[in-house]
Design an enzyme around this catalytic site. Structure first.
Site, PDB file in Angstrom:
ATOM      1  N   ASN A   1       0.866  -1.180   0.000  1.00 19.66           N
ATOM      2  CA  ASN A   1       0.000   0.000   0.000  1.00 19.66           C
ATOM      3  C   ASN A   1       0.904   1.232   0.000  1.00 19.66           C
ATOM      4  O   ASN A   1       1.495   1.561   1.027  1.00 19.66           O
ATOM      5  CB  ASN A   1      -0.894  -0.037   1.256  1.00 19.66           C
ATOM      6  CG  ASN A   1      -1.747   1.208   1.388  1.00 19.66           C
ATOM      7  OD1 ASN A   1      -1.788   2.049   0.490  1.00 19.66           O
ATOM      8  ND2 ASN A   1      -2.441   1.332   2.515  1.00 19.66           N
TER       9      ASN A   1
ATOM     10  N   LYS B   1       0.104   4.228  -0.229  1.00 18.38           N
ATOM     11  CA  LYS B   1      -0.549   5.403   0.394  1.00 18.38           C
ATOM     12  C   LYS B   1      -0.356   6.625  -0.508  1.00 18.38           C
ATOM     13  O   LYS B   1      -0.315   6.484  -1.726  1.00 18.38           O
ATOM     14  CB  LYS B   1      -0.037   5.597   1.824  1.00 18.38           C
ATOM     15  CG  LYS B   1      -0.188   4.304   2.640  1.00 18.38           C
ATOM     16  CD  LYS B   1      -0.019   4.470   4.120  1.00 18.38           C
ATOM     17  CE  LYS B   1      -0.204   3.118   4.806  1.00 18.38           C
ATOM     18  NZ  LYS B   1      -0.139   3.156   6.255  1.00 18.38           N
TER      19      LYS B   1
ATOM     20  N   HIS C   1      -9.501   0.946   5.017  1.00 15.20           N
ATOM     21  CA  HIS C   1      -8.217   1.176   5.701  1.00 15.20           C
ATOM     22  C   HIS C   1      -8.455   2.131   6.877  1.00 15.20           C
ATOM     23  O   HIS C   1      -9.261   3.061   6.786  1.00 15.20           O
ATOM     24  CB  HIS C   1      -7.191   1.773   4.730  1.00 15.20           C
ATOM     25  CG  HIS C   1      -5.812   1.756   5.296  1.00 15.20           C
ATOM     26  ND1 HIS C   1      -5.379   2.686   6.213  1.00 15.20           N
ATOM     27  CD2 HIS C   1      -4.776   0.897   5.132  1.00 15.20           C
ATOM     28  CE1 HIS C   1      -4.136   2.404   6.568  1.00 15.20           C
ATOM     29  NE2 HIS C   1      -3.744   1.322   5.923  1.00 15.20           N
TER      30      HIS C   1
ATOM     31  N   GLU D   1      -6.849   4.527   7.947  1.00  7.66           N
ATOM     32  CA  GLU D   1      -6.638   5.956   7.643  1.00  7.66           C
ATOM     33  C   GLU D   1      -7.871   6.548   6.969  1.00  7.66           C
ATOM     34  O   GLU D   1      -8.191   7.725   7.160  1.00  7.66           O
ATOM     35  CB  GLU D   1      -5.375   6.112   6.774  1.00  7.66           C
ATOM     36  CG  GLU D   1      -4.111   5.896   7.612  1.00  7.66           C
ATOM     37  CD  GLU D   1      -2.921   5.328   6.844  1.00  7.66           C
ATOM     38  OE1 GLU D   1      -2.922   5.369   5.603  1.00  7.66           O
ATOM     39  OE2 GLU D   1      -1.996   4.827   7.513  1.00  7.66           O
TER      40      GLU D   1
ATOM     41  N   GLU E   1      -5.307  -5.098  10.560  1.00  9.25           N
ATOM     42  CA  GLU E   1      -4.311  -4.036  10.741  1.00  9.25           C
ATOM     43  C   GLU E   1      -4.584  -3.326  12.061  1.00  9.25           C
ATOM     44  O   GLU E   1      -5.420  -2.412  12.114  1.00  9.25           O
ATOM     45  CB  GLU E   1      -4.396  -3.023   9.595  1.00  9.25           C
ATOM     46  CG  GLU E   1      -4.057  -3.600   8.239  1.00  9.25           C
ATOM     47  CD  GLU E   1      -3.455  -2.543   7.310  1.00  9.25           C
ATOM     48  OE1 GLU E   1      -2.366  -2.793   6.788  1.00  9.25           O
ATOM     49  OE2 GLU E   1      -4.058  -1.466   7.131  1.00  9.25           O
TER      50      GLU E   1
ATOM     51  N   GLY F   1       2.528   2.296  10.834  1.00 12.76           N
ATOM     52  CA  GLY F   1       3.453   3.421  10.693  1.00 12.76           C
ATOM     53  C   GLY F   1       4.123   3.822  11.996  1.00 12.76           C
ATOM     54  O   GLY F   1       4.751   4.866  12.085  1.00 12.76           O
TER      55      GLY F   1
ATOM     56  N   SER G   1       3.562  -2.131  10.380  1.00 12.73           N
ATOM     57  CA  SER G   1       5.011  -2.156  10.600  1.00 12.73           C
ATOM     58  C   SER G   1       5.635  -3.511  10.275  1.00 12.73           C
ATOM     59  O   SER G   1       6.548  -3.981  10.963  1.00 12.73           O
ATOM     60  CB  SER G   1       5.345  -1.741  12.036  1.00 12.73           C
ATOM     61  OG  SER G   1       4.891  -0.426  12.284  1.00 12.73           O
TER      62      SER G   1
HETATM   63  P1  13P Z   1       3.072   0.336   7.698  1.00 12.75           P
HETATM   64  O1  13P Z   1       3.589  -0.954   7.117  1.00 12.75           O
HETATM   65  O2  13P Z   1       3.799   1.555   7.224  1.00 12.75           O
HETATM   66  O3  13P Z   1       2.945   0.255   9.204  1.00 12.75           O
HETATM   67  O4  13P Z   1       1.573   0.509   7.147  1.00 12.75           O
HETATM   68  C1  13P Z   1       0.713  -0.565   7.209  1.00 12.75           C
HETATM   69  C2  13P Z   1      -0.499  -0.232   6.444  1.00 12.75           C
HETATM   70  O5  13P Z   1      -1.242   0.668   6.801  1.00 12.75           O
HETATM   71  C3  13P Z   1      -0.768  -0.987   5.210  1.00 12.75           C
HETATM   72  O6  13P Z   1      -2.039  -0.723   4.712  1.00 12.75           O
END
Ligand code: 13P
Length: 255
Positions: free
Chosen positions: A9, A11, A98, A100, A170, A176, A216
């Site tokens: 992803n 982002k 997601h 976010e 997740e 992150g 992560s």
């Molecule tokens: P990270 O791997 O940067 O923690 O992000 C995970 C994520 O949100 C994948 O959709």
């Protein structure tokens, strides 16, 4: 046998040239490394979809996915992208729900239920994300939160629709942050998700369902996470922006 998937992803990162370059590096490195039961998915920002999907036409080892879509077929929704548009690029997956999107764009389970419907209606595969916040985990309510997310957004689907989903657990506190769920914590939730899907639909469907871990995930911790019985791969954020790291994570399934 259920499929193993490693999905990146990206982002909101990488302009068009940088996206093309990273993708070329990934395709190059991954070429010889993917086994038959495994799929690699790259989910870039919308602007890259067409070009990357065009590039994979001649290379079936990597599939392309979007990170979101609108819940309506079409219409006066300035700035939005429909599932049909995504499909028309040649992309095959769409990330839905997601954390976010839930946190920054106020997407709730009712809306996500509509998004899952439209994604499936257009013959795309949703990667449906669920997971608890740190507060919810500390309060010990994470299983309830996850069960509710499944019930409210996904359990209205018929069995022959739900079987087309990929789920991603997740934990929000691991995204992150550099904090990863321990393999035991992740396995416990994945087994819980599979058991809920089993009671809602069937044991067979639950056993065939691909459930990814995200948060992560990196080349150092991926082997231990993916080695858990109910973890079938990962949804990778930061580490998917570095070709070598992303491919090292993919290669976990070959070692
Ligand atoms: P990270 O791997 O940067 O923690 O992000 C995970 C994520 O949100 C994948 O959709």
């Amino acid at each position: 046998m259920r499929k193993n998937i490693v999905a990146g992803n990206w982002k909101m990162n990488l302009d068009h040239a940088a996206g093309l370059q990273l993708f070329a590096e990934i395709v190059n490195l991954v070429k010889v490394d993917v086994n038959g039961n495994q799929e690699v998915v790259v989910c870039p920002p919308f602007i890259h979809l067409s070009s990357l999907a065009e590039l994979v036409k001649s290379n079936s080892t990597v599939s392309i996915g979007a990170q979101n879509c609108h819940h309506a077929d079409s219409g006066a929704y300035t700035g939005e992208i429909s599932a049909a548009m995504i499909k028309s690029t040649g992309a095959e997956y769409v990330i839905i729900g997601h954390s976010e999107r839930r946190a920054f764009f106020a997407e709730d389970d009712l809306l996500l239920a509509q998004k899952l419907d439209i994604v499936l209606k257009n013959g795309l595969t949703p990667i449906f994300c669920i997971g608890e916040t740190l507060e919810q985990r500390n309060a010990g309510t994470h299983f309830d939160v996850i069960e509710n997310q499944l019930k409210e957004a996904a359990f209205h689907l018929e069995e022959n629709q739900f079987k087309n989903l990929v789920l991603a657990y997740e934990p929000v506190w691991a995204i992150g942050t550099g904090l990863t769920a321990t393999p035991e914590q992740a396995q416990e939730v994945h087994a819980f998700i599979r058991s809920k899907v089993g009671s809602q639909y069937s044991i067979q469907l639950a056993n065939d369902l691909t459930i990814l871990y995200g948060g992560s995930c990196n080349p150092k911790n991926a082997a231990e996470l993916f080695g858990q019985e109910d973890i079938d791969g990962g949804l990778i954020g930061g580490a998917s922006l570095k070709a070598r790291d992303f491919v090292d994570i993919i290669k976990v399934f070959n070692s």
